[in-house]
Design an enzyme around this catalytic site. Sequence first.
Site, PDB file in Angstrom:
ATOM      1  N   GLU A   1      26.207 -14.531  55.093  1.00  0.00           N
ATOM      2  CA  GLU A   1      25.852 -15.121  53.794  1.00  0.00           C
ATOM      3  C   GLU A   1      24.351 -15.321  53.617  1.00  0.00           C
ATOM      4  O   GLU A   1      23.866 -15.364  52.492  1.00  0.00           O
ATOM      5  CB  GLU A   1      26.626 -16.419  53.549  1.00  0.00           C
TER       6      GLU A   1
ATOM      7  N   CYS B   1      29.459 -23.390  37.815  1.00  0.00           N
ATOM      8  CA  CYS B   1      28.138 -23.643  37.244  1.00  0.00           C
ATOM      9  C   CYS B   1      27.732 -25.083  37.416  1.00  0.00           C
ATOM     10  O   CYS B   1      28.518 -25.926  37.816  1.00  0.00           O
ATOM     11  CB  CYS B   1      28.191 -23.318  35.761  1.00  0.00           C
TER      12      CYS B   1
ATOM     13  N   LYS C   1      27.659 -17.292  58.837  1.00  0.00           N
ATOM     14  CA  LYS C   1      26.290 -17.735  58.517  1.00  0.00           C
ATOM     15  C   LYS C   1      25.360 -16.531  58.370  1.00  0.00           C
ATOM     16  O   LYS C   1      24.575 -16.432  57.430  1.00  0.00           O
ATOM     17  CB  LYS C   1      25.749 -18.683  59.613  1.00  0.00           C
TER      18      LYS C   1
ATOM     19  N   GLU D   1      32.113 -18.646  62.751  1.00  0.00           N
ATOM     20  CA  GLU D   1      31.093 -19.372  61.976  1.00  0.00           C
ATOM     21  C   GLU D   1      29.730 -18.687  62.076  1.00  0.00           C
ATOM     22  O   GLU D   1      29.014 -18.538  61.088  1.00  0.00           O
ATOM     23  CB  GLU D   1      31.007 -20.830  62.454  1.00  0.00           C
TER      24      GLU D   1
ATOM     25  N   TRP E   1      26.718 -19.303  37.193  1.00  0.00           N
ATOM     26  CA  TRP E   1      27.063 -18.375  38.275  1.00  0.00           C
ATOM     27  C   TRP E   1      28.164 -17.493  37.722  1.00  0.00           C
ATOM     28  O   TRP E   1      29.286 -17.937  37.518  1.00  0.00           O
ATOM     29  CB  TRP E   1      27.581 -19.160  39.483  1.00  0.00           C
TER      30      TRP E   1
ATOM     31  N   ASN F   1      31.867 -25.141  32.459  1.00  0.00           N
ATOM     32  CA  ASN F   1      32.117 -24.673  33.825  1.00  0.00           C
ATOM     33  C   ASN F   1      33.620 -24.402  33.928  1.00  0.00           C
ATOM     34  O   ASN F   1      34.414 -25.273  33.594  1.00  0.00           O
ATOM     35  CB  ASN F   1      31.710 -25.761  34.823  1.00  0.00           C
ATOM     36  N   GLY F   2      34.007 -23.202  34.337  1.00  0.00           N
ATOM     37  CA  GLY F   2      35.437 -22.898  34.442  1.00  0.00           C
ATOM     38  C   GLY F   2      35.778 -21.584  33.767  1.00  0.00           C
ATOM     39  O   GLY F   2      34.885 -20.759  33.510  1.00  0.00           O
TER      40      GLY F   2
ATOM     41  N   ARG G   1      24.685 -24.566  42.498  1.00  0.00           N
ATOM     42  CA  ARG G   1      26.043 -24.265  42.043  1.00  0.00           C
ATOM     43  C   ARG G   1      26.113 -22.903  41.346  1.00  0.00           C
ATOM     44  O   ARG G   1      27.198 -22.354  41.167  1.00  0.00           O
ATOM     45  CB  ARG G   1      26.529 -25.331  41.065  1.00  0.00           C
TER      46      ARG G   1
ATOM     47  N   LYS H   1      27.430 -22.912  46.099  1.00  0.00           N
ATOM     48  CA  LYS H   1      27.787 -23.941  47.070  1.00  0.00           C
ATOM     49  C   LYS H   1      29.230 -24.397  46.939  1.00  0.00           C
ATOM     50  O   LYS H   1      29.936 -24.619  47.928  1.00  0.00           O
ATOM     51  CB  LYS H   1      26.855 -25.141  46.904  1.00  0.00           C
TER      52      LYS H   1
ATOM     53  N   HIS I   1      40.618  -3.624  71.751  1.00  0.00           N
ATOM     54  CA  HIS I   1      41.687  -3.126  70.870  1.00  0.00           C
ATOM     55  C   HIS I   1      41.129  -2.473  69.608  1.00  0.00           C
ATOM     56  O   HIS I   1      41.856  -2.324  68.617  1.00  0.00           O
ATOM     57  CB  HIS I   1      42.641  -4.278  70.532  1.00  0.00           C
TER      58      HIS I   1
HETATM   59  C1  AGP Z   1      29.825 -21.713  54.038  1.00  0.00           C
HETATM   60  O1  AGP Z   1      28.528 -21.653  54.450  1.00  0.00           O
HETATM   61  C2  AGP Z   1      30.028 -21.348  52.625  1.00  0.00           C
HETATM   62  N1  AGP Z   1      29.223 -22.080  51.754  1.00  0.00           N
HETATM   63  C3  AGP Z   1      31.488 -21.343  52.183  1.00  0.00           C
HETATM   64  O2  AGP Z   1      32.204 -20.471  53.012  1.00  0.00           O
HETATM   65  C4  AGP Z   1      32.160 -22.704  52.208  1.00  0.00           C
HETATM   66  O3  AGP Z   1      32.361 -23.140  53.498  1.00  0.00           O
HETATM   67  C5  AGP Z   1      33.515 -22.584  51.498  1.00  0.00           C
HETATM   68  O4  AGP Z   1      33.291 -22.169  50.169  1.00  0.00           O
HETATM   69  C6  AGP Z   1      34.269 -23.903  51.515  1.00  0.00           C
HETATM   70  O5  AGP Z   1      33.562 -24.871  50.841  1.00  0.00           O
HETATM   71  P1  AGP Z   1      34.034 -26.393  50.948  1.00  0.00           P
HETATM   72  O6  AGP Z   1      33.908 -26.828  52.370  1.00  0.00           O
HETATM   73  O7  AGP Z   1      33.111 -27.125  50.012  1.00  0.00           O
HETATM   74  O8  AGP Z   1      35.463 -26.436  50.469  1.00  0.00           O
END
Ligand code: AGP
Length: 620
Positions: free
Chosen positions: A504, A34, A501, A497, A106, A132-133, A59, A615, A520
């Site tokens: 997500e 959060c 992208k 990657e 979150w 948060n936690g 967040r 994030k 395979h």
């Molecule tokens: C990537 O677009 C995502 N936001 C997520 O996979 C991210 O890369 C992952 O949570 C790692 O985050 P960090 O680089 O802040 O550790």
Amino acid sequence: MQDARRMQSQSCTVDGTMMGSLYAAGDRRSGRMCGIIGCVGDENVTHVLLQGLKRVEYRGYDSAGIATIDANSMNVRKGAGRLAEIEERCALSSLRGNIGVAHTRWATHGGVTDANSHPHTSCQERVAVVHNGIIENYVQLKKQLLGRGHLFKSETDTEVISHLIEQEYARVKNPLKATMLAAKKLRGQYAIAVLFQDRPDVIVGARKDAPMIIGVGDGKMFIASDVLAFIEHTDRTIFLDNLEFAELTKDRVRIFNSEGKQVRRKPTQVAWELSDLTKSDYAHYTRKEIDEQPRTVASATMQDQEALAAFARAIKGAKSLFITAAGTSYHAGLLMKSRLNKEAKIRCDAVLAGEFAEHLDWLGRGSTVVVFSQSGETADVLDAVKEAKKKGAKILSIVNAAGSSLARESDVTLLLNCGPEVGVAATKSFTSQVMVVNLVVDSVLGKRKANDLSRFSRAVEETLETEPQIAELADEYKEKPDFYFVARGYNYPVALEGALKLKELSYIHAEGMPASELKHGTLALIEKGTPVVAINPSGPLHDETLSNVEELKARGADVIGISDVHDQVYKHFVRVPKVDWERMPVVEVIPLQLLAYHVAVARRNDPDYPRNLAKSVTVK
Ligand code: AGP
């Protein structure tokens, strides 16, 4: 339990019925990633709290709330939904008070309801907490508190904290002491900020395994889970260490360790600008951050040469070498592994942070772990680091957030220098990670690259010009149920990657894999019109990948070729400029970032706040 003083608690739709039983439907431990912001000053702080919430909404964005104290009255307004909607529904901006705490949530466990949104208050609403936690022993604590007649209004673990503090405060009448005593009973992970109705001059904060930062202002003090929450008011920060407490008044902040002993901490200056935080005239942060890459790939190379040399030395001197990270950062780690194995002949394993525990037996004194993390706060990553350090391993990290927990846990840190990344999908941080990977490996190899950064930045700009074509492809394929991304060798992590992208941001199922793997199994999924992106730059693996593309085309796939060399086998060809092979992932990934962005927009998704994501993943 009601007392004379006016209480003003407003949950916009909750009926406030007290929940007797321990378990209500959906009542489970509520882990959280959060955003927290608290402020105490000599004038109304509501706008500071609201602006701060907007800055940390990335967040967590399923519910939000604010508590302030005004004329000795605790005012709590909160609800489920996006911040903008709650701000209007609960009239957050009309709150008043020179002191307040705020939260954007979150949810990982427990329903997204008004009652579960923060702040959470005690029975008498004299104490308000944002958290948060995860409180792992909350069930036992709740049982004890219910046994003592406390009444619960939510299904969250957090609420036990407000009742525990209320209980201790009734005894010791000191906000800091009461918070310390309550914290002793908590198991798990927490960053909290606490308000006390009869102490409208003080906020108490505490942290254990979740980030918490103090902002030192003039006539105002801030506490937040992220520098971004208060960066426009001050860049003077104190990063709380683990198990530390903070007591904030408008003119002073005092830090205490877990024994209650005061510790002196000098504020450090953070190098992020407010301009980094605005969308300026872009529709989305994600699109703005994609456009920043011609500049950020250059700033990524501005490294402290001593740190870079120490980093390379530690890699060369490692008895065993591991690379660990999560998500996009892991893909950058795979690029480092590939170059170290192939060019530097240094054996190393790249391990997902969440799976790191499976490899601990191979770590010991003399081991080195290279850790990638944009936020520097990813729980899986911090856990892997904690375990590796217990084994005596050296920690080398590549992070974007200078003051983050990971940077402070590391022996050597290199910074990405790409400025704050607000869009949940990592874009500029990935291309900056690729640049730092190349710097480190070149340093290990004793190679010094010719300074052709301006030419390279122009190549990145040129790649951004593929956008109109990409937007058309996005529109053509936006309704497809599956997407595949294939590549070979050093470029395989770019396929991973690209798939991440698209997943997500568009919520379309996507898979990245080595082109060699298609035969395979995955080839069985290919049918007429299945979109497959082939990342296939010129070079030793180009022709082999082309034959895989032929196999795909033969099964009806629509192959989108990303390359510096055209071939008629592709249904669609996206030309990217030819740059040094080790930098090709930078120009290859940008069309994939744009594809994910435009498919998301075409599907009316919010590219900055994708559903179910956040994030910085601060829970395991
Ligand atoms: C990537 O677009 C995502 N936001 C997520 O996979 C991210 O890369 C992952 O949570 C790692 O985050 P960090 O680089 O802040 O550790």
